[in-house]
Design a protein around this motif. Structure first.
Motif, short mmCIF file in Angstrom:
data_model
loop_
_atom_site.label_atom_id
_atom_site.label_comp_id
_atom_site.label_asym_id
_atom_site.label_seq_id
_atom_site.Cartn_x
_atom_site.Cartn_y
_atom_site.Cartn_z
N ALA A 110 -13.90 -21.23 -11.05
CA ALA A 110 -14.67 -21.79 -9.92
C ALA A 110 -16.22 -21.62 -9.74
O ALA A 110 -16.92 -22.80 -9.28
CB ALA A 110 -13.91 -20.86 -8.42
N ARG A 111 -16.79 -20.40 -10.33
CA ARG A 111 -18.12 -20.52 -10.34
C ARG A 111 -19.03 -21.27 -11.13
O ARG A 111 -19.90 -22.06 -11.00
CB ARG A 111 -18.44 -18.96 -10.60
N ALA A 112 -17.92 -21.53 -12.55
CA ALA A 112 -18.71 -22.61 -13.33
C ALA A 112 -18.60 -23.83 -12.87
O ALA A 112 -19.28 -24.82 -13.10
CB ALA A 112 -17.89 -22.40 -14.82
N SER A 113 -17.41 -24.54 -12.29
CA SER A 113 -17.26 -25.67 -11.73
C SER A 113 -17.89 -25.92 -10.54
O SER A 113 -18.38 -27.16 -10.20
CB SER A 113 -15.64 -25.78 -11.46
N TYR A 114 -18.08 -25.12 -9.56
CA TYR A 114 -18.86 -25.38 -8.38
C TYR A 114 -19.62 -24.13 -8.10
O TYR A 114 -19.63 -23.31 -7.10
CB TYR A 114 -17.76 -25.49 -7.24
N PRO A 115 -20.98 -24.12 -8.75
CA PRO A 115 -21.79 -23.41 -8.56
C PRO A 115 -22.32 -22.83 -7.24
O PRO A 115 -22.86 -21.79 -6.90
CB PRO A 115 -23.03 -23.49 -9.74
N ASN A 116 -22.52 -23.97 -6.52
CA ASN A 116 -23.12 -24.13 -5.13
C ASN A 116 -22.31 -23.81 -4.02
O ASN A 116 -22.61 -24.11 -2.78
CB ASN A 116 -23.96 -25.28 -5.28
N ARG A 127 -10.94 -18.66 -2.63
CA ARG A 127 -10.99 -19.81 -1.60
C ARG A 127 -12.39 -20.46 -1.96
O ARG A 127 -13.44 -19.70 -2.16
CB ARG A 127 -11.13 -19.28 -0.28
N LEU A 128 -12.30 -21.46 -2.15
CA LEU A 128 -13.79 -22.34 -2.22
C LEU A 128 -13.84 -23.23 -0.95
O LEU A 128 -13.14 -23.75 -0.32
CB LEU A 128 -13.54 -23.61 -3.15
N ASP A 129 -15.19 -22.81 -0.19
CA ASP A 129 -15.45 -23.38 0.89
C ASP A 129 -16.58 -24.36 0.72
O ASP A 129 -17.40 -24.06 0.47
CB ASP A 129 -15.87 -22.19 2.01
N PHE A 130 -16.09 -25.65 1.16
CA PHE A 130 -17.02 -26.77 1.12
C PHE A 130 -17.49 -27.30 2.46
O PHE A 130 -16.89 -27.72 3.27
CB PHE A 130 -16.13 -27.96 0.55
N LYS A 131 -18.74 -26.56 2.86
CA LYS A 131 -19.21 -26.68 4.14
C LYS A 131 -19.52 -27.96 4.51
O LYS A 131 -19.34 -28.19 5.76
CB LYS A 131 -20.69 -25.94 4.01
N GLY A 132 -19.94 -28.91 3.60
CA GLY A 132 -20.35 -30.21 4.01
C GLY A 132 -18.79 -30.86 4.52
O GLY A 132 -19.30 -31.81 5.56
N THR A 133 -17.76 -30.75 3.97
CA THR A 133 -16.79 -31.15 4.56
C THR A 133 -15.82 -30.70 5.22
O THR A 133 -14.71 -31.26 5.79
CB THR A 133 -15.83 -31.98 3.04
#
Length: 343
Positions: A110-116, A127-133
């Motif tokens: 997850a860190r490599a795919s979505y570093p921000n 858990r990946l939290d996408f704040k924008g969406t």
């Protein structure tokens, strides 16, 4: 007392409210698209890391169409949806991988795919939290079960290894939703579950004892209420029956089980109360840490809700929309008044 009209104030308001708390169709389409991208990226990294990803089935409330797109945080409702993404892995040893090593791997992917993107570990996922969406995706590594393509082993940080089936859990809910679709009226099983989940959110936000009532427990209590009572033509009458039944089940500690996927009779009860997983009856979904205090409070939630719905029905029958609105707001919060179409 006669049947309520589908034009009754409470039914109209509850119908509008359930439409407000459920995901919009356009949002569902966007989630499906983003979920496929996450699966592709994470699955590819897992494969390059030597894991054999057998399948990536849909799972959780999003797949069951019982999820909420809004939640309560204290006294305020906030936007946000949680989506489970299962990654079913072939065990590489006779014991199967331990959860810590798998979660470490998936956190790295997850860190490599979505570093921000913010990442948070849970008991069984990353858990990946996408704040924008305002969307969160739980990456849930599971172990495949040889000889059964629809069975998995869910691993937890406390060392538990629980046999389950995300496909059968979805089918369990879908069967009841499909049956409710065959009945006259607007009321659907899965939408009733959403309303009960919202009630849980309201009560949890006010509780000092129960702050994490499992979603699976809510699903199964609603399923038992549906199996015994079905749905009425109005959400008001349906919830009145469901709340009464659930209050009785919790208050009397009556065992709850299902025969959708086999006979549960041979499985022993455990703890103070047993609500058995229909996919794996050896799994009691009532938290083992719960004692009489927690069960008494849960019963109290539904006794209060049952009595509140009785007052709603009385107000409907009397044509008193002001009293109707107050009673519904007491149960479901001011959000129902603000967003349920109530004047």
């Amino acid at each position: 007392m006669g049947k309520l009209s589908t034009q009754s104030a409470s039914h109209r308001w509850l119908t509008a409210f359930v439409d407000w708390i459920k995901p919009e169709e356009a949002t569902r389409e966007a989630i499906c698209k983003q979920a496929e991208e996450i699966r592709d990226r994470i699955g590819a990294k897992a494969s390059r890391d030597g894991l054999v990803v057998r399948s990536m089935p849909w799972s959780g409330s999003f797949a069951k169409k019982t999820g909420l797109r809004r939640h309560m945080r204290g006294d305020h409702e906030v936007e946000g949806q949680d989506v489970d993404l299962a990654f079913v892995i072939s065990p590489q040893t006779s014991e199967g991988e331990d959860i810590e090593s798998l979660l470490d791997r998936f956190e790295r992917y997850a860190r490599a795919s979505y570093p921000n993107t913010r990442r948070n570990p849970t008991k069984s996922s990353v858990r990946l939290d996408f704040k924008g969406t305002k969307l969160s995706y739980d990456l849930v590594p599971m172990l495949a079960v040889e000889g059964d393509d629809e069975a998995q082993v869910l691993l937890r940080r406390d060392g538990e290894r629980r046999r389950t089936s995300v496909q059968r859990h979805i089918d369990f809910v879908k069967r009841r939703t499909d049956r409710s679709n065959e009945l006259k009226g607007r009321v659907k099983f899965n939408e009733g579950v959403r309303l009960v989940k919202w009630l849980r959110e309201i009560r949890q936000s006010r509780s000092q004892i129960l702050d994490d009532v499992p979603t699976m427990l809510i699903d199964l209590l609603c399923a038992k209420a549906f199996d015994l009572h079905g749905v009425d033509e109005t959400y008001t009458e349906t919830l009145s029956r469901w709340f009464g039944r659930i209050a009785h089940l919790v208050g009397t500690r009556k065992r709850v089980d299902f025969s959708d996927f086999g006979d549960p009779a041979g499985h022993a009860d455990g703890g103070l109360w047993s609500v058995l997983d229909p996919v794996n009856p050896a799994n009691n979904v009532v938290p083992p840490a719960w004692g009489n205090l927690q069960l008494q409070e849960l019963a109290g939630w539904f006794e209060d809700a049952r009595d509140g719905m009785a007052r709603v029905i009385a107000a409907d029958t009397a044509g008193d929309e002001g009293e109707d609105r107050e009673e519904l707001a007491a149960l479901f919060g001011n959000a129902l008044v603000d967003h349920g179409g109530a004047p």
